[in-house]
Enzyme design. Structure first.
Site, mmCIF file in Angstrom:
data_model
loop_
_atom_site.group_PDB
_atom_site.id
_atom_site.type_symbol
_atom_site.label_atom_id
_atom_site.label_comp_id
_atom_site.label_asym_id
_atom_site.label_seq_id
_atom_site.Cartn_x
_atom_site.Cartn_y
_atom_site.Cartn_z
ATOM 1 C CB SER A 61 -1.061 0.026 1.228
ATOM 2 O OG SER A 61 -1.925 0.729 0.902
ATOM 3 C CG ASP A 81 -4.412 -2.421 0.479
ATOM 4 O OD1 ASP A 81 -3.125 -2.671 1.117
ATOM 5 O OD2 ASP A 81 -4.663 -1.088 0.911
#
Length: 282
Positions: A63, A176
């Protein structure tokens, strides 16, 4: 890219050093977690490592941590990373585009990464880089590295479910990386990288009574991460937890405060990091 390909790339990297007459350096593996704007705290950690002359011989990110990791791996120092953070806005990485799969598209992120990062291919990195995303179908981590452009890898790693639309890559929908690997310490361990220093950014508090779809998703993330924390800690030799309380996930106005938080966390961990390096050198 699979683990064998990453290991091959690592061997080639260190082989080039030996060919040039340099010994394999003693250093750390650095695993950077997510946190969106809070990821700016990673810059403070890197600043202290630079100041203390502690080499990072492999870096991994998920991320927001994947953006900082990609910049550092490409040769950007903490001053360059800070300048990028100070110029960054939400609109640089996201564009509102309603879809059944998410309300924000991340296509703008590629333009941002092209401007902000000094190197755009894994094979050209100054420090070997791993970026972790999650396969939405299987739930398994997808570790990018070794070769190829970084743009899809970083976009996928940053695709927070419910907000960002998944990234399609080689027939898969990727989201993610923190879903499958909150802190990418295992990605480093699987490559034989030790010692590993992990940087975890505590999430902002979320009310148990949801007020929006995003608060529901955030709360689900917190529950999931609490259950998986022991796993990534087991693959970490030192864990840094910068104090980023009070900074919202999308607040890019707190750069100085976030960098200071990262520096303070790194300074507290210096005795442990130095101790590990001494043991490795002996």
């Amino acid at each position: 890219m699979n683990i064998n390909a990453l290991s091959k790339a690592a061997g080639a990297f260190w082989g080039r050093l030996r060919t040039n007459g340099a010994a394999r350096p003693t250093g750390i593996g650095l695993a950077l977690g997510g946190g969106f704007s809070r990821g700016i705290a990673h810059v403070g950690v890197i600043r202290v490592l630079e100041r203390e002359g502690i080499p990072v011989r492999w870096i991994a990110g998920v991320s927001a941590g994947s953006i900082v990791a990609a910049g550092f791996a490409g040769g950007a120092d903490s001053r360059h990373l800070e300048a990028v953070a100070r110029s960054m806005k939400f609109k640089d990485v996201a564009g509102w585009r309603l879809s059944k799969l998410g309300v924000v598209a991340s296509h703008r992120m590629e333009d941002f990464l092209r401007r902000a990062l000094p190197v755009h291919k894994f094979e050209d990195m100054k420090v070997p880089l791993s970026v972790v995303a999650t396969d939405l179908s299987t739930g398994d981590p997808v570790v990018f590295g070794g070769e190829g452009q970084i743009f899809s890898a970083v976009r996928a790693s940053c695709s927070y479910p419910g907000l960002f639309q998944p990234v399609q890559h080689e027939g898969r929908f990727l989201v993610d990386g923190a879903i499958s690997m909150e802190i990418p310490a295992k990605a480093l361990r699987d490559l034989g990288v030790t010692p590993t220093v992990s940087v975890a950014l505590p999430p902002p508090p979320v009310s148990p009574d949801p007020s929006s779809v995003f608060s529901v998703v955030n709360r689900c993330f917190q529950i999931m991460q609490r259950r998986t924390e022991a796993h990534w800690r087991a693959h970490s030799d030192v864990v840094l937890t910068p104090d980023v309380r009070g900074v919202c996930w999308d607040d890019f106005s707190q750069v100085s405060r976030l960098i200071e938080a990262g520096m303070e966390a790194a300074e507290r961990a210096l005795p442990a990091i130095r101790g590990m390096l001494l043991m490795r050198a002996s």
